[in-house]
Motif scaffolding. Structure first.
Motif, PDB file in Angstrom:
ATOM      1  N   TYR A   1      -0.738   6.337   8.601  1.00  0.00           N
ATOM      2  CA  TYR A   1       0.003   6.050   9.960  1.00  0.00           C
ATOM      3  C   TYR A   1      -0.195   7.209  10.828  1.00  0.00           C
ATOM      4  O   TYR A   1      -0.516   6.882  12.016  1.00  0.00           O
ATOM      5  N   PRO A   2       0.082   8.466  10.346  1.00  0.00           N
ATOM      6  CA  PRO A   2      -0.106   9.569  11.504  1.00  0.00           C
ATOM      7  C   PRO A   2      -1.679   9.620  11.865  1.00  0.00           C
ATOM      8  O   PRO A   2      -2.054  10.167  12.879  1.00  0.00           O
ATOM      9  N   THR A   3      -2.497   9.195  10.739  1.00  0.00           N
ATOM     10  CA  THR A   3      -4.008   9.223  11.264  1.00  0.00           C
ATOM     11  C   THR A   3      -4.297   8.269  12.329  1.00  0.00           C
ATOM     12  O   THR A   3      -4.869   8.674  13.153  1.00  0.00           O
ATOM     13  N   LEU A   4      -3.754   7.227  12.336  1.00  0.00           N
ATOM     14  CA  LEU A   4      -3.928   6.109  13.409  1.00  0.00           C
ATOM     15  C   LEU A   4      -3.455   6.499  14.676  1.00  0.00           C
ATOM     16  O   LEU A   4      -3.749   5.929  15.812  1.00  0.00           O
ATOM     17  N   ALA A   5      -2.418   7.484  14.663  1.00  0.00           N
ATOM     18  CA  ALA A   5      -1.922   8.007  16.083  1.00  0.00           C
ATOM     19  C   ALA A   5      -2.707   9.128  16.586  1.00  0.00           C
ATOM     20  O   ALA A   5      -2.166   9.474  17.682  1.00  0.00           O
ATOM     21  N   ARG A   6      -3.650   9.496  15.843  1.00  0.00           N
ATOM     22  CA  ARG A   6      -4.489  10.712  16.604  1.00  0.00           C
ATOM     23  C   ARG A   6      -5.310  10.173  17.655  1.00  0.00           C
ATOM     24  O   ARG A   6      -5.581   9.114  17.598  1.00  0.00           O
ATOM     25  N   ASP A   7      -5.625  11.064  18.458  1.00  0.00           N
ATOM     26  CA  ASP A   7      -6.396  10.694  19.844  1.00  0.00           C
ATOM     27  C   ASP A   7      -7.642  10.139  19.502  1.00  0.00           C
ATOM     28  O   ASP A   7      -8.092   9.196  20.427  1.00  0.00           O
TER      29      ASP A   7
ATOM     30  N   LEU B   1       0.797  -1.189  -0.002  1.00  0.00           N
ATOM     31  CA  LEU B   1      -0.115  -0.038   0.001  1.00  0.00           C
ATOM     32  C   LEU B   1       0.984   1.320  -0.165  1.00  0.00           C
ATOM     33  O   LEU B   1       2.077   1.369   0.349  1.00  0.00           O
ATOM     34  N   ILE B   2       0.393   2.314  -0.666  1.00  0.00           N
ATOM     35  CA  ILE B   2       1.199   3.704  -0.373  1.00  0.00           C
ATOM     36  C   ILE B   2       0.256   4.695   0.251  1.00  0.00           C
ATOM     37  O   ILE B   2      -0.929   4.851  -0.025  1.00  0.00           O
ATOM     38  N   SER B   3       0.643   5.299   1.126  1.00  0.00           N
ATOM     39  CA  SER B   3       0.279   6.545   1.959  1.00  0.00           C
ATOM     40  C   SER B   3       1.214   7.305   2.757  1.00  0.00           C
ATOM     41  O   SER B   3       1.890   6.568   3.363  1.00  0.00           O
ATOM     42  N   ASN B   4       0.971   8.593   2.643  1.00  0.00           N
ATOM     43  CA  ASN B   4       1.934   9.228   3.653  1.00  0.00           C
ATOM     44  C   ASN B   4       1.023   9.669   5.032  1.00  0.00           C
ATOM     45  O   ASN B   4       1.481  10.234   5.843  1.00  0.00           O
ATOM     46  N   THR B   5      -0.134   9.418   4.775  1.00  0.00           N
ATOM     47  CA  THR B   5      -1.177   9.932   5.872  1.00  0.00           C
ATOM     48  C   THR B   5      -1.759   9.093   6.661  1.00  0.00           C
ATOM     49  O   THR B   5      -2.333   9.133   7.789  1.00  0.00           O
TER      50      THR B   5
END
Length: 502
Positions: free
Chosen positions: A296-302, A290-294
């Motif tokens: 992983y950071p999304t899964l880290a959101r509160d 898969l390809i994504s820049n966003t």
């Protein structure tokens, strides 16, 4: 259209069906009809309109070689642009008058006496000399088999049938699945949902999405110097092809891609426990990369939770996992993929011996000769058939290769007055024996994962286990010696029909 006769019937108006219609017309085959169950061309790119929908193959490569587009806005095209591109190509090619929309194929049967396919559609019956399937491998959504899902009282829909009437703002949303669609959906939904649960069965390798907008200068250069755009496309092609040895020969050759994915995970997620749950335990490439820049950071959101406990049931307002936790949900999005190894269209195609394609494939899985023709099904051609899928590059390259083979088959039939062409059983068997012998050493067989590439028998009937230029070479001409070639039978009277005659 109550009853009609044509030379060539094409099913589906996505990339495959559109390419077939254009290339048959260029070859002088004017009696072509394309039936499409939807209201427009586009196929996958008409139907998948979920937030963030975009291609994971660069735009320059994910387009017809004979119809370059100098106006792509991004290096990876968003869904609306791909759909608009297909609409433009259809319009400018001059073949749209051969398309019939909102017409579903209900049944297709080979009539050995008349040497024609008799195809029953929602708009009437069509008799056709050839039947060309462009129905696609990612066209029928697969719904999850979860206890109680029918009792869910909130909004529920598959990612490929996105309900745009549902407002997600302030809602508790659950996304089931973490595949190619989900990694695009999750970052978009997280921007508006009050809470988002992402239910993961197995993690995937995710590499950065090196996307960027094309500058005005680049677009002008592509438009004024077509050779420059072709060279750009060629460079992308060979860059993608460099993945093949790591997939098909030696998985250790894919180590640079694995390191890239690991760095992407470290950059996006700082929490060691979450990072651990997002780290696959199989070789990169075993499942779709898969390809994504966003993502992983999304899964880290509160307000976003990654849930890795198995789902046991769905209630009226929650998803319940194996640890007994109830996850309250207002909107349930299932991004659980498509029917790929059990294509529904196969149940509607009946061959020379009175068996459907699905029945023919039931014992050993999907199999075809060169991924395109099937023994027992005369004059039947499947674009994006068994073992033609790719895990690294553009399916448009495969589609163009197969369509060229089909057009050469039709040309051969015309030249030598063959009424039927059907691959010999021994030729089909030899092709598939070689294919699956090669498959045994690929990462899809040795990489330690279970994926949608595999059928119920554990066979990979989805992907092509060699380089794409090899596929194109092997399909560069119609090899009549591998076929049973039928002569025309004496014509018999039959009811008159409307439209063209075959």
């Amino acid at each position: 259209m109550t009853e009609r006769a044509v030379d060539h019937l094409v099913v589906g108006a996505g990339f495959a069906g559109l390419c077939a219609a254009i290339k048959l017309a260029e070859a002088g085959e004017d009696d072509v009809l394309v039936v499409e169950r939807g209201p427009d061309v586009g196929g996958t790119w008409r139907d998948n309109t979920y937030p963030g929908a975009a291609c994971d193959v660069p735009s320059q490569l994910y387009s017809f070689s004979f119809a370059p587009n100098p106006d792509w806005s991004m290096s990876f095209s968003p869904q609306p642009e791909i759909q608009a591109y297909l609409q433009r190509v259809a319009r400018e090619s001059g073949v749209l008058d051969r398309f019939v929309f909102d017409t579903a194929v209900e049944d297709a049967r080979w009539d050995d006496e008349t040497q024609r396919w008799v195809v029953r559609t929602s708009a009437g019956t069509i008799r056709s000399r050839t039947l060309i399937s462009g129905s696609g491998g990612l066209s029928e959504p697969r719904l999850p088999d979860i206890d109680g899902i029918d009792s869910f009282a909130g909004e529920l829909f598959h990612s490929a049938r996105w309900d745009h009437d549902v407002d997600l703002a302030g809602k508790r949303v659950a996304v089931v699945g973490t595949g190619a669609s989900a990694v695009q959906i999750v970052p978009e939904v997280a921007q508006v949902a009050s809470h988002l649960d992402v239910f993961q069965r197995t993690p995937a390798w995710v590499i950065p999405r090196n996307d960027r907008p094309y500058t005005g200068l680049e677009k002008r250069l592509f438009q004024r110097i077509p050779l420059l755009q072709r060279l750009y496309r060629t460079a992308i092609y060979w860059g993608r092809e460099s993945y093949v040895p790591g997939f098909t020969v030696e998985p250790r050759l894919a180590r640079p891609a694995r390191l890239l994915a690991q760095a992407n995970l470290r950059r996006g997620v700082s929490d060691p426990e979450l990072r651990e749950r997002l780290t696959p335990d199989f070789e990169i490439g075993c499942k779709r990369i898969l390809i994504s820049n966003t993502y992983y950071p999304t899964l880290a959101r509160d307000h976003v939770d990654l849930v890795t406990e198995p789902i046991t049931k769905v209630t009226a307002d929650a998803v319940v996992t194996a640890d007994g936790v109830e996850h309250p949900v207002d909107v349930l999005v299932v991004a659980t993929g498509f029917h790929t190894t059990d294509q529904p269209f196969a149940h509607h195609v009946t061959g020379r011996e009175g068996r459907t394609l699905a029945e023919t494939w039931a014992a050993g899985g999907q199999a075809a000769y060169k991924g395109t023709t099937v023994h027992g099904f005369p004059n039947y051609f499947s674009i994006v058939g068994p073992n033609t899928g790719l895990g690294h590059s553009s399916m448009v390259f495969v589609i163009e290769s197969q369509v060229a083979y089909v057009v050469d088959a039709v040309r051969t039939m015309r030249r030598h007055d063959y009424a039927t062409v059907e691959p010999r059983l021994d030729a089909q068997q030899a092709w598939n024996d070689d294919l699956h012998r090669r498959m045994r050493r690929t990462v899809w067989s040795t990489g330690g994962c279970s994926s949608w590439y595999l059928d119920e028998h554990g066979r990979n009937t989805t992907l092509w286990p060699r380089a794409t230029f090899t596929f194109r070479r092997l399909l560069s001409r119609f090899d009549a010696t591998a076929y049973e070639l039928g002569a025309p039978r004496p014509t018999t009277a039959r009811p008159s029909t409307t439209g063209s005659t075959a």
